[in-house]
Design a protein around this motif. Structure first.
Motif, PDB file in Angstrom:
ATOM      1  N   ARG A 318      31.996  54.526  63.996  1.00  0.00           N
ATOM      2  CA  ARG A 318      32.434  53.152  63.746  1.00  0.00           C
ATOM      3  C   ARG A 318      31.270  52.172  63.814  1.00  0.00           C
ATOM      4  O   ARG A 318      31.387  51.034  63.353  1.00  0.00           O
ATOM      5  CB  ARG A 318      33.516  52.749  64.750  1.00  0.00           C
ATOM      6  N   GLU A 319      30.132  52.608  64.408  1.00  0.00           N
ATOM      7  CA  GLU A 319      28.949  51.754  64.487  1.00  0.00           C
ATOM      8  C   GLU A 319      28.060  51.902  63.252  1.00  0.00           C
ATOM      9  O   GLU A 319      27.066  51.203  63.125  1.00  0.00           O
ATOM     10  CB  GLU A 319      28.143  52.104  65.746  1.00  0.00           C
ATOM     11  N   ARG A 320      28.438  52.783  62.359  1.00  0.00           N
ATOM     12  CA  ARG A 320      27.662  52.968  61.119  1.00  0.00           C
ATOM     13  C   ARG A 320      28.611  53.276  59.954  1.00  0.00           C
ATOM     14  O   ARG A 320      28.469  54.275  59.247  1.00  0.00           O
ATOM     15  CB  ARG A 320      26.621  54.076  61.299  1.00  0.00           C
ATOM     16  N   LYS A 321      29.573  52.393  59.787  1.00  0.00           N
ATOM     17  CA  LYS A 321      30.610  52.611  58.780  1.00  0.00           C
ATOM     18  C   LYS A 321      30.049  52.714  57.365  1.00  0.00           C
ATOM     19  O   LYS A 321      30.650  53.345  56.496  1.00  0.00           O
ATOM     20  CB  LYS A 321      31.654  51.491  58.853  1.00  0.00           C
ATOM     21  N   GLU A 322      28.894  52.074  57.142  1.00  0.00           N
ATOM     22  CA  GLU A 322      28.320  52.137  55.798  1.00  0.00           C
ATOM     23  C   GLU A 322      27.894  53.557  55.403  1.00  0.00           C
ATOM     24  O   GLU A 322      27.650  53.840  54.224  1.00  0.00           O
ATOM     25  CB  GLU A 322      27.122  51.185  55.682  1.00  0.00           C
ATOM     26  N   ASP A 323      27.810  54.462  56.411  1.00  0.00           N
ATOM     27  CA  ASP A 323      27.439  55.845  56.120  1.00  0.00           C
ATOM     28  C   ASP A 323      28.635  56.711  55.727  1.00  0.00           C
ATOM     29  O   ASP A 323      28.450  57.846  55.273  1.00  0.00           O
ATOM     30  CB  ASP A 323      26.765  56.484  57.348  1.00  0.00           C
ATOM     31  N   ILE A 324      29.857  56.193  55.911  1.00  0.00           N
ATOM     32  CA  ILE A 324      31.045  57.021  55.696  1.00  0.00           C
ATOM     33  C   ILE A 324      31.151  57.556  54.267  1.00  0.00           C
ATOM     34  O   ILE A 324      31.434  58.739  54.072  1.00  0.00           O
ATOM     35  CB  ILE A 324      32.318  56.254  56.117  1.00  0.00           C
ATOM     36  N   PRO A 325      30.943  56.754  53.201  1.00  0.00           N
ATOM     37  CA  PRO A 325      31.043  57.314  51.844  1.00  0.00           C
ATOM     38  C   PRO A 325      30.081  58.479  51.604  1.00  0.00           C
ATOM     39  O   PRO A 325      30.488  59.509  51.048  1.00  0.00           O
ATOM     40  CB  PRO A 325      30.707  56.112  50.950  1.00  0.00           C
ATOM     41  N   ALA A 326      28.832  58.335  52.017  1.00  0.00           N
ATOM     42  CA  ALA A 326      27.865  59.419  51.815  1.00  0.00           C
ATOM     43  C   ALA A 326      28.229  60.637  52.646  1.00  0.00           C
ATOM     44  O   ALA A 326      28.116  61.785  52.182  1.00  0.00           O
ATOM     45  CB  ALA A 326      26.456  58.936  52.174  1.00  0.00           C
ATOM     46  N   LEU A 354      39.043  55.085  54.552  1.00  0.00           N
ATOM     47  CA  LEU A 354      38.110  55.787  55.437  1.00  0.00           C
ATOM     48  C   LEU A 354      37.119  54.807  56.062  1.00  0.00           C
ATOM     49  O   LEU A 354      36.799  54.902  57.254  1.00  0.00           O
ATOM     50  CB  LEU A 354      37.350  56.864  54.659  1.00  0.00           C
ATOM     51  N   ALA A 355      36.643  53.859  55.247  1.00  0.00           N
ATOM     52  CA  ALA A 355      35.674  52.895  55.757  1.00  0.00           C
ATOM     53  C   ALA A 355      36.295  51.955  56.789  1.00  0.00           C
ATOM     54  O   ALA A 355      35.601  51.447  57.672  1.00  0.00           O
ATOM     55  CB  ALA A 355      35.090  52.083  54.595  1.00  0.00           C
ATOM     56  N   ALA A 356      37.619  51.732  56.696  1.00  0.00           N
ATOM     57  CA  ALA A 356      38.291  50.806  57.611  1.00  0.00           C
ATOM     58  C   ALA A 356      38.762  51.492  58.889  1.00  0.00           C
ATOM     59  O   ALA A 356      39.038  50.825  59.880  1.00  0.00           O
ATOM     60  CB  ALA A 356      39.479  50.163  56.916  1.00  0.00           C
ATOM     61  N   TYR A 357      38.852  52.803  58.863  1.00  0.00           N
ATOM     62  CA  TYR A 357      39.408  53.543  60.001  1.00  0.00           C
ATOM     63  C   TYR A 357      38.405  53.611  61.154  1.00  0.00           C
ATOM     64  O   TYR A 357      37.195  53.681  60.945  1.00  0.00           O
ATOM     65  CB  TYR A 357      39.796  54.944  59.535  1.00  0.00           C
ATOM     66  N   GLY A 358      38.909  53.604  62.376  1.00  0.00           N
ATOM     67  CA  GLY A 358      38.040  53.566  63.562  1.00  0.00           C
ATOM     68  C   GLY A 358      37.396  54.883  63.934  1.00  0.00           C
ATOM     69  O   GLY A 358      36.371  54.904  64.599  1.00  0.00           O
ATOM     70  N   PHE A 359      37.968  56.027  63.525  1.00  0.00           N
ATOM     71  CA  PHE A 359      37.454  57.362  63.816  1.00  0.00           C
ATOM     72  C   PHE A 359      37.053  57.549  65.284  1.00  0.00           C
ATOM     73  O   PHE A 359      35.874  57.694  65.611  1.00  0.00           O
ATOM     74  CB  PHE A 359      36.267  57.702  62.910  1.00  0.00           C
ATOM     75  N   PRO A 360      38.049  57.588  66.195  1.00  0.00           N
ATOM     76  CA  PRO A 360      37.715  57.871  67.600  1.00  0.00           C
ATOM     77  C   PRO A 360      37.096  59.238  67.792  1.00  0.00           C
ATOM     78  O   PRO A 360      36.370  59.464  68.757  1.00  0.00           O
ATOM     79  CB  PRO A 360      39.071  57.751  68.309  1.00  0.00           C
ATOM     80  N   GLY A 361      37.382  60.161  66.865  1.00  0.00           N
ATOM     81  CA  GLY A 361      36.786  61.499  66.940  1.00  0.00           C
ATOM     82  C   GLY A 361      35.482  61.616  66.183  1.00  0.00           C
ATOM     83  O   GLY A 361      34.930  62.717  66.061  1.00  0.00           O
ATOM     84  N   ASN A 362      35.013  60.496  65.621  1.00  0.00           N
ATOM     85  CA  ASN A 362      33.710  60.427  64.955  1.00  0.00           C
ATOM     86  C   ASN A 362      33.593  61.382  63.772  1.00  0.00           C
ATOM     87  O   ASN A 362      34.573  61.620  63.083  1.00  0.00           O
ATOM     88  CB  ASN A 362      32.602  60.637  65.986  1.00  0.00           C
ATOM     89  N   VAL A 363      32.412  61.946  63.547  1.00  0.00           N
ATOM     90  CA  VAL A 363      32.173  62.756  62.345  1.00  0.00           C
ATOM     91  C   VAL A 363      33.068  63.983  62.334  1.00  0.00           C
ATOM     92  O   VAL A 363      33.529  64.424  61.286  1.00  0.00           O
ATOM     93  CB  VAL A 363      30.690  63.167  62.257  1.00  0.00           C
ATOM     94  N   ARG A 364      33.333  64.537  63.522  1.00  0.00           N
ATOM     95  CA  ARG A 364      34.203  65.723  63.582  1.00  0.00           C
ATOM     96  C   ARG A 364      35.599  65.391  63.069  1.00  0.00           C
ATOM     97  O   ARG A 364      36.204  66.176  62.338  1.00  0.00           O
ATOM     98  CB  ARG A 364      34.268  66.253  65.007  1.00  0.00           C
TER      99      ARG A 364
END
Length: 464
Positions: A318-326, A354-364
């Motif tokens: 969530r601290e680097r959401k701009e990386d989610i598409p790549a 995906l870009a808006a989601y918080g992803f508490p589980g991060n990349v996994r």
């Protein structure tokens, strides 16, 4: 080796040896000669600086105590003026504090007196396998391991490339699923130990009664069931890297034994009377706050300082959401290839979600989400409904953002307290659902104490 090598002294000197004791200098020089390496020697900081001004070396070995200063001053001088030169310090027996200080200042590694020639040879061999700067280094860098162009990931990659050239212990912090093991593999893969083993150990998955035998090994007949010799993790990682994942889960009794092995660089298998030297680089990680555990006396302070010589913090997704598409594209490509399927693309709505989601589980969690979506999508496009994203927990939401999900009209209609109570209730239910009803794990997921969770559940009238 050609005398025209950029980092070689003009008289064929590969190593600078700095020690005020002549017999130590002679011992080191003779060992280097037997390894086919030339050396220059100095008995003081001033002599060493003069030689560094005149020559270029591939390694510097320096004692910590010198007549006109200490080795630490020389380490700092080399870091400032000869940044590509690895320097190893020689410390008095039992003076690990000095070694840790030197590693933090930029030393490559350390040797303890009396100097073990076997450890010296291992150190020298690791240095001379170091990748050099420029075209001979090849194209490999941390970007091959870690995806993302955000500022946070750029800093991580730069630090990893520096850490790869050192042998200092590294502690990787960060939330679960943020890529700590991938960062550890990058440090190993970019360093001089890349051709040797990378042994990853989940410290929380080993029963307490098996800890010592798994880490240090045992000799045949050492105990009932020991029907053959067994090498432990340290022997398996000899010459390479030992990655201690979830190191905070080690019991205190094992922490003491691990500390001694790290300090002495020697291991004794169960059932043996003699120790054997091991050449292992230690990289550790945990999602827990190791400093807080030290304060709570659940983790040894002396071991903490041995492991945490250099800290690498992995940012949450969530601290680097701009990386989610790549990241999503790279993960989808790999998952589709593994499944033997054509690579799908994400719809615009799916990408935005995906870009808006918080992803508490991060990349996994992102990977699991995409793997599920790949199985559910009916064509070569992954739609929003294929993602089946979980509701965003309040702890993950940014109420100041349009993507937070905050419904102001409902809060005005039902009353703010009722609205907040319902949001809190749903968050707790979501956390309990994810953890199969385990309230301790749910509290950890919600980033509150167990007592706080229980109080909140009682206040909301939720049955335990």
């Amino acid at each position: 080796m050609s005398t025209n090598d950029r980092r070689q002294g003009p008289r064929g000197a590969d190593v600078l040896v700095v020690d005020d004791e002549e017999d130590i200098r002679e011992l080191l020089e003779m060992t280097l000669i037997r390894m086919g390496l030339g050396s220059h020697s100095a008995g003081s900081v001033a002599e060493a600086k003069a030689l560094l001004d005149e020559n270029e070396y591939r390694l510097c070995l320096t004692d910590m105590r010198l007549p006109d200063g200490d080795g630490l001053a020389l380490v700092r001088h080399i870091s400032e003026h000869c940044a590509d030169l690895p320097v190893a310090v020689i410390t008095a027996y039992g003076s690990m504090e000095n070694a840790v200080i030197a590693l933090k200042a930029g030393a490559f590694d350390y040797l303890a007196k009396p100097v073990s020639l076997e450890q010296l040879r291992a150190l020298v061999k690791s240095v001379f396998r170091l990748p050099t700067q420029g075209k001979d280094a090849g194209e490999k860098d941390a970007s091959a391991f870690l995806i993302g162009e955000s500022g946070a990931m750029d800093q991580v990659r730069k630090l990893i490339e520096k850490l790869a050239r050192s042998q200092a212990p590294v502690y990787i912090s960060g939330e679960s699923g943020s890529g700590k093991e991938r960062a550890a593999r990058a440090i190993h893969g970019l360093g001089p130990r890349a051709d040797s083993a990378f042994v990853a150990v989940n410290c929380g998955a080993i029963p307490d009664n098996l800890m010592e035998s798994e880490f240090f090994g045992y000799r045949k007949g050492a105990f009932t069931g020991a029907d053959k010799d067994h090498d432990g993790f340290f022997h398996a990682a000899h010459g390479g890297t030992l990655f201690l994942d979830e190191v905070a889960d080690l019991p205190l009794s094992m922490q003491v034994k691990l500390l001694r092995v790290i300090q002495e660089k020697r291991v004794r298998r169960i059932g043996e009377t003699e120790e054997t030297p091991v050449d292992v680089r230690i990289v550790s990680a945990t999602h827990q706050n190791l400093k807080q555990l030290v304060d709570d006396q659940r983790f040894r302070q002396d071991l903490f300082y041995r492991l945490n010589v250099i800290e690498l913090k992995m940012p949450a997704l969530r601290e680097r959401k701009e990386d989610i598409p790549a990241l999503a594209d790279a993960l989808l490509s790999r998952l589709a290839e593994q499944a033997g399927l054509p690579i799908p693309r994400l719809s615009t709505q799916a990408t935005q979600a995906l870009a808006a989601y918080g992803f508490p589980g991060n990349v996994r969690e992102l990977e699991n989400t995409l793997e599920r979506a790949l199985a559910l999508c009916g064509d070569d496009i992954i739609h929003l409904e294929d993602l089946a994203l979980d509701p965003v927990l309040p702890a993950e939401a940014d109420l100041a953002s349009a993507e937070s999900g905050f419904d102001g009209s409902q809060a005005l209609r039902d009353g703010l307290q009722e609205y907040l109570d319902e949001a809190e209730r749903q968050a707790i239910l979501e956390a309990l659902g994810r953890t199969d009803g385990n309230r301790t794990a749910a509290a950890r997921l919600l980033k509150v104490t167990f007592r706080s969770l229980r109080y909140r559940m009682e206040r909301l009238g939720m049955k335990e």
